[in-house]
Write an enzyme that holds these catalytic residues in place. Structure first.
Site, PDB file in Angstrom:
ATOM      1  N   CYS A   1      39.745  23.362  49.121  1.00 19.04           N
ATOM      2  CA  CYS A   1      40.266  23.926  49.145  1.00 19.04           C
ATOM      3  C   CYS A   1      42.143  22.968  48.046  1.00 19.04           C
ATOM      4  CB  CYS A   1      40.781  25.032  50.421  1.00 19.04           C
ATOM      5  SG  CYS A   1      41.715  26.589  49.776  1.00 19.04           S
TER       6      CYS A   1
ATOM      7  N   HIS B   1      35.109  26.689  51.562  1.00 16.97           N
ATOM      8  CA  HIS B   1      35.260  26.003  52.769  1.00 16.97           C
ATOM      9  C   HIS B   1      34.153  26.660  53.204  1.00 16.97           C
ATOM     10  CE1 HIS B   1      39.665  25.347  53.554  1.00 16.97           C
ATOM     11  NE2 HIS B   1      40.040  26.025  53.061  1.00 16.97           N
TER      12      HIS B   1
END
Length: 486
Positions: free
Chosen positions: A333, A431
């Site tokens: 991310c 994630h």
């Protein structure tokens, strides 16, 4: 309407774990249970089934209840972006960024929102277990409170107060709370729980009697130190203030720099639990070790700010040297965004508009744009063809030549991430890549580590059952049930 609110004598006294354990305990008795936390402050968040985000602890508690998480389980989430400001998320959606003082003006409306969400959950459940935040004894915060007694009174929910004996002065903590709370707040508390006791519980019998004598609150029991809680995701970065380094004959060394606004760091729990991995979060001021096999740049709530923080620690120099030595780097991310050539925030999404050079390890550029991506995803790792399940939670769009060699193929045909030409540097927005055993095995295979592909979720689920059983033995559960109105 059966409900009980677990409040504490401070932060990190174990409220989240107790609520999770009680959720599983009563769910195992056949009840429909729902978790609730009116206001949470954490950069560890989870994507909900209804397309929003809530605190990670409430998602865990939903798992304990064996129900999908929804935005109503944590209607107000504060995600710190600086020491004095936070992004405010209401029912799963960002409503803006506020300084601490300005946030106070929102609280009257937010209290009504939290009570409404609570009542929606209560309408579908036999029992709602509510978690407070911080401590009700912080009387300077009592005016306008929506996290503890303010909510408890508005929703008419009884309270059990938790004291943490592991940190000491638990008698003073509970008796002190009784002293400083006003009469209405004191009466709202229907009992106390001692948490995190180690050793022979009979040694604290006199202490518990003294707390009863000083407060008049019933003793609901004393929970032991719950070793199984190590398998549960941490609610916030307090857990990172006590990093645990593994030593011994570990085969692979993996490190994660502790960025100042690190987010969703619980996704590395499967690595911490692996007996073949020497895993460590690197505190600020600690160099990247020269013998590291893999450096993971984690997610962050503020990419540009944490890119500057990373450079201030000298980690940029360490990571570049690590790559020159043949080491591997994975960015997740915000960490993926940092690995590129540039990161730009022209609209001031994370703060003041800005632009910064990245680490230049991936041939990509990122522009932070409005419109947050929140979704559960699944697919396959392109190297190893292993299935993964995870979630996206980000702002920004990353483009560039390296995206032609993505890390992930998402179900539905889209791709995510980028891989360097030599295959040693990679990043993606998803994630949770280490959660499933097959994906974890594929990601670690280039390090020369072969693992048994066991899903981490089974370890968490077993820990919840173990914690529930321990609470059943150590607390007066029948008194807890009566107080809740069962």
């Amino acid at each position: 309407m059966a409900a009980l609110m677990i409040q504490g004598c401070g932060s990190d006294v174990g409220k989240s774990t107790l609520v999770a354990g009680l959720c599983r305990l009563f769910a195992n008795r056949g009840l429909i249970v729902r978790p609730f936390k009116p206001q949470n402050m954490s950069n560890n968040a989870a994507v909900t089934a209804d397309g929003g985000e809530i605190g990670r602890a409430q998602a865990l508690q939903a798992l304990a209840c064996r129900t999908p998480p929804t935005v109503h389980m944590n209607p107000v989430l504060l995600k710190p972006q600086s020491d004095v400001g936070a992004q405010v998320v209401v029912r799963g959606k960002v409503v803006g960024a506020y300084q601490a003082r300005a946030f106070q003006g929102l609280k009257p409306d937010l209290l009504a929102t939290t009570v409404e969400s609570y009542r929606l959950l209560a309408a579908e459940a036999d029992l709602v277990l509510v978690e407070g935040a911080g401590s009700p004894a912080e009387t300077n915060l009592r005016k306008g409170d929506i996290a503890n007694m303010g909510f408890a009174h508005a929703a008419d929910v009884p309270v059990a107060l938790v004291g943490d004996i592991d940190r000491g002065h638990v008698i003073a903590a509970l008796a002190g709370a009784h002293l400083v709370l006003d009469a209405a707040d004191r009466d709202r508390i229907k009992g106390f729980i001692i948490n995190k006791f180690r050793g022979d519980p009979s040694l604290f019998d006199e202490g518990r009697l003294e707390i009863v004598a000083r407060t008049g609150w019933p003793d609901l029991g004393m929970a032991p130190w719950l070793a199984a809680a190590r398998a549960l995701p941490a609610e916030d970065a307090v857990a990172l203030e006590r990093p645990v380094r593994a030593h011994g004959d570990r085969r692979v060394r993996i490190v994660v720099p502790m960025l100042s606004r690190i987010a969703n760091f619980d996704e590395f729990d499967p690595l911490r639990a692996d007996p073949d991995i020497d895993f460590a979060f690197l505190p600020p001021g600690t160099p990247v070790p020269g013998d590291a096999d893999l450096v993971i740049l984690p997610g962050t709530k503020a990419t540009l700010a944490d890119l500057a923080f990373l450079r201030a620690q000298g980690w940029d120099i360490d990571i570049l040297a690590h790559v020159r030595r043949g080491g591997r780097v994975l960015g997740v991310c915000g960490g993926y965004q940092m690995l590129g050539r540039t990161v730009s925030d022209p609209e001031g999404i994370e703060g003041a508009p800005g632009h910064s050079a990245g680490l230049g390890l991936l041939d990509v550029d990122t522009v932070l744009l409005g419109g947050k991506v929140l979704r559960a995803v699944s697919g396959r790792l392109l190297d190893g063809d292993a299935p993964f399940s995870g979630y996206e939670m980000h702002v920004g769009r990353t483009t560039g030549p390296a995206t032609a060699t993505p890390l992930l193929a998402l179900d539905g045909g889209a791709a995510d991430g980028a891989v360097s030409t030599d295959g040693r540097v990679a990043g993606a927005y998803v994630h949770g890549l280490f959660e499933r055993g097959e994906a974890r095995a594929a990601l670690l295979a280039p390090l020369g580590l072969a693992i048994t592909p066991r899903d981490h979720a089974s370890r968490v689920d077993a820990a919840l059952d173990e914690i529930a059983a321990m609470l059943e033995r150590s607390l007066d559960i029948e008194a807890v049930a009566r107080i809740a109105g069962l």
